[in-house]
Design an enzyme around this catalytic site. Structure first.
Site, PDB file in Angstrom:
ATOM      1  N   CYS A   2      60.721  77.203  11.842  1.00 39.47           N
ATOM      2  CA  CYS A   2      60.653  76.966  13.286  1.00 39.47           C
ATOM      3  C   CYS A   2      59.339  77.472  13.876  1.00 39.47           C
ATOM      4  O   CYS A   2      58.828  78.514  13.484  1.00 39.47           O
ATOM      5  CB  CYS A   2      61.793  77.674  13.996  1.00 39.47           C
ATOM      6  SG  CYS A   2      63.396  77.180  13.400  1.00 39.47           S
ATOM      7  N   ARG A  27      54.207  73.668  10.301  1.00 39.63           N
ATOM      8  CA  ARG A  27      55.191  74.602   9.748  1.00 39.63           C
ATOM      9  C   ARG A  27      56.425  73.877   9.214  1.00 39.63           C
ATOM     10  O   ARG A  27      57.181  74.449   8.446  1.00 39.63           O
ATOM     11  CB  ARG A  27      55.619  75.606  10.829  1.00 39.63           C
ATOM     12  CG  ARG A  27      54.488  76.487  11.304  1.00 39.63           C
ATOM     13  CD  ARG A  27      54.919  77.337  12.476  1.00 39.63           C
ATOM     14  NE  ARG A  27      55.906  78.329  12.125  1.00 39.63           N
ATOM     15  CZ  ARG A  27      55.622  79.526  11.642  1.00 39.63           C
ATOM     16  NH1 ARG A  27      54.365  79.882  11.474  1.00 39.63           N
ATOM     17  NH2 ARG A  27      56.568  80.378  11.331  1.00 39.63           N
ATOM     18  N   TRP A  75      63.543  73.865  12.514  1.00 39.68           N
ATOM     19  CA  TRP A  75      63.846  73.491  11.130  1.00 39.68           C
ATOM     20  C   TRP A  75      65.308  73.892  10.943  1.00 39.68           C
ATOM     21  O   TRP A  75      65.642  75.070  10.892  1.00 39.68           O
ATOM     22  CB  TRP A  75      62.927  74.259  10.185  1.00 39.68           C
ATOM     23  CG  TRP A  75      62.953  73.765   8.769  1.00 39.68           C
ATOM     24  CD1 TRP A  75      62.171  72.784   8.226  1.00 39.68           C
ATOM     25  CD2 TRP A  75      63.785  74.231   7.706  1.00 39.68           C
ATOM     26  NE1 TRP A  75      62.471  72.626   6.896  1.00 39.68           N
ATOM     27  CE2 TRP A  75      63.455  73.493   6.543  1.00 39.68           C
ATOM     28  CE3 TRP A  75      64.797  75.198   7.607  1.00 39.68           C
ATOM     29  CZ2 TRP A  75      64.081  73.693   5.322  1.00 39.68           C
ATOM     30  CZ3 TRP A  75      65.427  75.386   6.384  1.00 39.68           C
ATOM     31  CH2 TRP A  75      65.061  74.643   5.255  1.00 39.68           C
ATOM     32  N   ASN A 101      63.794  81.687  15.986  1.00 38.88           N
ATOM     33  CA  ASN A 101      63.458  81.391  14.592  1.00 38.88           C
ATOM     34  C   ASN A 101      64.173  82.436  13.744  1.00 38.88           C
ATOM     35  O   ASN A 101      64.099  83.623  14.048  1.00 38.88           O
ATOM     36  CB  ASN A 101      61.934  81.479  14.394  1.00 38.88           C
ATOM     37  CG  ASN A 101      61.524  81.294  12.933  1.00 38.88           C
ATOM     38  OD1 ASN A 101      62.299  80.774  12.122  1.00 38.88           O
ATOM     39  ND2 ASN A 101      60.320  81.721  12.614  1.00 38.88           N
ATOM     40  N   GLY A 102      64.859  82.015  12.698  1.00 39.46           N
ATOM     41  CA  GLY A 102      65.563  82.973  11.839  1.00 39.46           C
ATOM     42  C   GLY A 102      67.033  82.602  11.736  1.00 39.46           C
ATOM     43  O   GLY A 102      67.440  81.495  12.102  1.00 39.46           O
ATOM     44  N   GLU A 484      52.020  74.122 -11.514  1.00 39.54           N
ATOM     45  CA  GLU A 484      51.477  73.878 -10.189  1.00 39.54           C
ATOM     46  C   GLU A 484      51.251  72.377  -9.957  1.00 39.54           C
ATOM     47  O   GLU A 484      51.558  71.852  -8.892  1.00 39.54           O
ATOM     48  CB  GLU A 484      50.180  74.686 -10.011  1.00 39.54           C
ATOM     49  CG  GLU A 484      49.426  74.473  -8.722  1.00 39.54           C
ATOM     50  CD  GLU A 484      50.202  74.851  -7.466  1.00 39.54           C
ATOM     51  OE1 GLU A 484      51.289  75.430  -7.552  1.00 39.54           O
ATOM     52  OE2 GLU A 484      49.710  74.516  -6.370  1.00 39.54           O
ATOM     53  N   LYS A 488      53.121  70.254  -6.986  1.00 38.65           N
ATOM     54  CA  LYS A 488      52.388  69.463  -5.994  1.00 38.65           C
ATOM     55  C   LYS A 488      52.946  68.042  -5.942  1.00 38.65           C
ATOM     56  O   LYS A 488      53.125  67.468  -4.876  1.00 38.65           O
ATOM     57  CB  LYS A 488      50.882  69.399  -6.313  1.00 38.65           C
ATOM     58  CG  LYS A 488      50.110  70.673  -6.070  1.00 38.65           C
ATOM     59  CD  LYS A 488      49.721  70.900  -4.635  1.00 38.65           C
ATOM     60  CE  LYS A 488      50.470  71.964  -3.946  1.00 38.65           C
ATOM     61  NZ  LYS A 488      50.578  73.287  -4.363  1.00 38.65           N
ATOM     62  N   GLU A 491      56.528  67.944  -4.322  1.00 41.31           N
ATOM     63  CA  GLU A 491      56.625  68.145  -2.877  1.00 41.31           C
ATOM     64  C   GLU A 491      55.937  67.040  -2.092  1.00 41.31           C
ATOM     65  O   GLU A 491      56.361  66.728  -0.979  1.00 41.31           O
ATOM     66  CB  GLU A 491      56.162  69.540  -2.444  1.00 41.31           C
ATOM     67  CG  GLU A 491      54.738  69.886  -2.667  1.00 41.31           C
ATOM     68  CD  GLU A 491      54.401  71.310  -2.210  1.00 41.31           C
ATOM     69  OE1 GLU A 491      55.091  71.875  -1.363  1.00 41.31           O
ATOM     70  OE2 GLU A 491      53.402  71.852  -2.718  1.00 41.31           O
ATOM     71  N   HIS A 507      60.827  72.045 -28.740  1.00 42.07           N
ATOM     72  CA  HIS A 507      62.126  72.722 -28.543  1.00 42.07           C
ATOM     73  C   HIS A 507      62.989  71.977 -27.521  1.00 42.07           C
ATOM     74  O   HIS A 507      63.963  72.527 -27.020  1.00 42.07           O
ATOM     75  CB  HIS A 507      61.886  74.164 -28.098  1.00 42.07           C
ATOM     76  CG  HIS A 507      61.110  74.949 -29.103  1.00 42.07           C
ATOM     77  ND1 HIS A 507      61.664  75.389 -30.280  1.00 42.07           N
ATOM     78  CD2 HIS A 507      59.802  75.313 -29.131  1.00 42.07           C
ATOM     79  CE1 HIS A 507      60.739  76.025 -30.987  1.00 42.07           C
ATOM     80  NE2 HIS A 507      59.603  75.984 -30.311  1.00 42.07           N
ATOM     81  N   LYS A 609      56.111  75.138   6.027  1.00 39.56           N
ATOM     82  CA  LYS A 609      54.916  75.798   5.500  1.00 39.56           C
ATOM     83  C   LYS A 609      55.226  77.227   5.086  1.00 39.56           C
ATOM     84  O   LYS A 609      54.844  77.668   4.012  1.00 39.56           O
ATOM     85  CB  LYS A 609      53.803  75.773   6.561  1.00 39.56           C
ATOM     86  CG  LYS A 609      52.517  76.461   6.130  1.00 39.56           C
ATOM     87  CD  LYS A 609      51.843  75.734   4.984  1.00 39.56           C
ATOM     88  CE  LYS A 609      50.584  76.428   4.491  1.00 39.56           C
ATOM     89  NZ  LYS A 609      50.164  75.929   3.178  1.00 39.56           N
TER      90      LYS A 609
HETATM   91  O1  M6R Z   1      53.227  81.679   2.201  1.00 40.24           O
HETATM   92  P1  M6R Z   1      53.639  81.870   0.757  1.00 40.24           P
HETATM   93  O2  M6R Z   1      52.473  81.881  -0.152  1.00 40.24           O
HETATM   94  O3  M6R Z   1      54.519  83.059   0.561  1.00 40.24           O
HETATM   95  O4  M6R Z   1      54.495  80.593   0.412  1.00 40.24           O
HETATM   96  C1  M6R Z   1      55.132  80.480  -0.823  1.00 40.24           C
HETATM   97  C2  M6R Z   1      55.634  79.075  -1.053  1.00 40.24           C
HETATM   98  O5  M6R Z   1      56.580  78.726  -0.079  1.00 40.24           O
HETATM   99  C3  M6R Z   1      54.502  78.044  -1.048  1.00 40.24           C
HETATM  100  O6  M6R Z   1      53.516  78.356  -1.976  1.00 40.24           O
HETATM  101  C4  M6R Z   1      55.044  76.642  -1.342  1.00 40.24           C
HETATM  102  O7  M6R Z   1      55.525  76.579  -2.648  1.00 40.24           O
HETATM  103  C5  M6R Z   1      53.969  75.593  -1.099  1.00 40.24           C
HETATM  104  N1  M6R Z   1      54.476  74.551  -0.248  1.00 40.24           N
HETATM  105  C6  M6R Z   1      53.469  74.952  -2.326  1.00 40.24           C
HETATM  106  O8  M6R Z   1      52.505  73.979  -2.084  1.00 40.24           O
END
Ligand code: M6R
Length: 614
Positions: A2, A27, A75, A101-102, A484, A488, A491, A507, A609
């Site tokens: 949020c 966000r 959110w 937020n929370g 990684e 990417k 997401e 394996h 975010k």
């Molecule tokens: O702000 P942070 O680095 O703690 O966030 C961690 C993850 O939420 C963040 O890296 C997320 O996996 C990204 N969207 C990846 O691209």
């Protein structure tokens, strides 16, 4: 998650608030709303979906002009993302409005109590309970600030709350526990927001709020107290980037801009940390060298992409610093029984510094007396406050949900820490540390070189937009890079993507290989002969079973050419530093593929975010 904006000053509040919400869109959210206080009355508007829907509603029915207001992007956690559940929520009398937020964990009891006392709650949210609790407390006397204090003392869970009341038309009240909130200090106007991006166009002066603090925001000043009403120490700071850093600057997406900014971000993160004599100076870590020498174990906690940076850190720390290093998903850490002691150094990596799982892991480690070091990109965020020391990455604001430049700068930070510990403990000959530091300084130009050769990667990505699955393989530090690359793609392109350690192929995962399946393989430098040759065998094994091989290898590595359907060259660098160059093509690949599929690259579906709830 949020986004929150509050404003009081001399301008039309609605404009300031909606502009602030637009800057917080990154966000992640699924509905939005505003409240404006004008002529002693509250006007609210809220809509499911993106801000464009709210803007439409505001054009159809413009609220009266006022100079105090607040806005929210939601959110969804409790209740579907519809108009009814969007914030702000108001009390029975329509005189108190709240955004949040929370997660308020005891909301069910509070709701039941309120309903029993005759309140009518209209949404499915935890937030609405707060509006009605405030209604009762305002009636009980003492004003909105005191009412907020009393309500906060009854709440369990994580919250940032912002409230306004028609009875005090120059006042916006904010409260925070375990959830982000910063104050923007202007002239004759003040701001509240989830992060500085919301008000950076108006002021670069900010105040960091601590845990369990209440802020009273008026056009003429800001007062911060705790939940008991005691004055709080406030830390003012100047934001070191301006509004242009939070704009696309001619790029189609923030993500493209952030990928392009990586050479500079890497250079900025190295800046001022290497002395003229080639020695590292990391005084800001605030952990004395004497204590670093006593450390006998390092545990890294992080989530998502930051966790992948942690996995790479393990190789660097064990090799250079000669210390055992474990890497743990922050969300798992406190639910097992990690063995910690005062000689354990826990390093928490978080771009935002607000990821709830990372914060909870840090608190768990603190309870067990471990030393705490944060690696963080956002000044004024919570993580640095909760650690003994912090090493800031200087990536600048990262707006796209998918982390790119933050990741590369996290790698720089962990390399610096590993080399610094090696320097302090004398675990490596000074000349090896010195040589690595020299090489690190050349990494911005290497990353730049990778960026210059990305057109074939973009073409490849477009040609694969009809695929449903892509696998990623790597060895050593190439394994976290594979993870990684897969993250990417998941997401951004919403495709099935998995990263594997190439040695694990036989394996199990090799059963997934079928005719035409795209498999990206990250090849270690030729100098690591054993690793290199093993992965070349892996490429042959999957190709023999029909895989379409996309090979990332150092420039001039002819040994992989016969087995690569597509070969992507990257500059030659030592193995441990290789993730700085091999990750970049994977970022470009995912971004282009998502764009070819017509996805919202900067704000992928369902994602936020910074994940500020557990
Ligand atoms: O702000 P942070 O680095 O703690 O966030 C961690 C993850 O939420 C963040 O890296 C997320 O996996 C990204 N969207 C990846 O691209």
């Amino acid at each position: 998650m949020c986004g929150i904006v509050g404003y009081v000053g001399g301008r039309p509040a609605l404009d300031v608030v909606v502009e602030g919400l637009a800057r917080l869109e990154y966000r992640g959210y699924d509905s939005a709303g505003v409240a404006v206080l004008a002529d002693g009355k509250l006007a609210t508007a809220k809509r499911a979906g993106k801000l464009v829907n709210l803007r439409g509603a505001l054009e159809d029915e413009p609220p009266p002009e006022g100079t105090l207001g607040m806005g929210h992007t939601r959110w969804a956690t409790h209740g579907a993302p519809n108009d009814r559940n969007a914030h702000p929520h108001v009390d029975c009398t329509g005189s108190v409005a709240v955004i949040h937020n929370g997660i308020i964990e005891n909301f069910a009891e509070l709701r039941a109590e309120l309903e029993e006392n005759g309140h009518r709650l209209l949404s499915d949210t935890d937030t609405e309970a707060v509006a009605h609790l405030l209604e009762d407390e305002v009636k009980a006397g003492g004003g909105l600030v005191e009412a907020m204090r009393r309500v906060c003392r009854r709440l369990e869970g994580a919250f940032t709350l912002v409230a306004v009341h028609t009875g005090d038309p120059d006042l916006v009240v904010g409260a925070r526990r375990n959830s982000p909130l910063v104050v923007g200090v202007g002239e004759g106007e003040n701001f509240l927001a989830s992060d500085v991006a919301a008000f950076i166009a108006h002021t670069r002066n900010a105040i960091e709020l601590g845990q369990d603090q209440i802020v009273e925001l008026r056009a003429g000043g800001v007062t911060v107290t705790d939940f008991e009403g005691r004055p709080a120490d406030v830390k003012e700071y100047h934001v070191d980037w301006d509004v242009s850093a939070a704009e696309k600057g001619g790029f189609d997406y923030f993500m493209l801009k952030e990928i392009a900014e990586q050479p500079q971000a890497v250079a900025d993160t190295l800046l001022g940390r290497i002395g003229a004599d080639g020695r590292l100076h990391l005084d800001e870590m605030r952990i004395p060298d004497r204590e670093l020498r006593e450390v006998d174990k390092i545990i890294i906690v992080a989530c998502g992409t930051s966790y992948h940076a942690g996995l790479i850190a393990k190789y660097a720390i064990e090799h250079w610093a000669g210390l055992p290093c474990e890497v743990e998903l922050a969300s798992e850490f406190r639910y097992r029984d990690p063995i910690l002691s005062p000689s354990t150094l826990v390093i928490a990596i978080s771009q935002s510094g607000e990821t709830m799982d990372a914060l909870m892991a840090v608190r768990h480690a603190r309870e067990q007396k471990a030393k705490l070091l944060g690696i963080c990109n956002v000044n004024g965020s919570t993580l640095p406050r909760e650690c003994d020391g912090v090493l800031y990455t200087h990536a600048g604001p990262e707006i796209a949900v998918a982390s790119t430049k933050a990741f590369l700068t996290q790698l720089v930070a962990v390399y610096l820490i590993a080399l610094y510990i090696a320097q302090v403990r004398g675990t490596k000959w000074g000349d090896e540390v010195f040589a690595m530091v020299q090489l690190l300084e050349r990494m911005p130009e290497k990353v730049e070189k990778v960026l210059e050769t990305m057109e074939p990667v973009r073409e490849l990505a477009r040609s694969l937009s009809g695929e449903h699955c892509v696998l990623f393989l790597g060895r050593h530090v190439g394994f976290p890079v594979a993870l990684e690359g897969a993250l990417k793609l998941k997401e951004l392109a919403y495709m099935h993507a998995e990263g594997f350690a190439a040695g694990e192929l036989k394996h199990g995962p090799i059963a997934l290989i079928e005719e035409g399946l795209p498999v990206v393989v990250v090849v270690p430098p030729r100098a690591r002969e054993v690793l290199h040759d093993k992965i070349v065998s892996n490429i042959q094994e999957i190709r023999a079973r029909g895989a379409r091989t996309i090979v990332i290898a150092e420039d001039g590595d002819e040994s992989v050419e016969p087995y690569a359907d597509t070969l992507i060259g990257v500059p030659a660098v030592p193995t441990l530093l290789q993730p700085l160059v091999t990750t970049v093509p994977l970022q470009v690949f995912a971004c282009e593929l998502a764009s070819a599929k017509g996805h919202d690259v900067d704000q992928p579906r369902n994602l936020a975010k910074s994940v500020t709830v557990e």
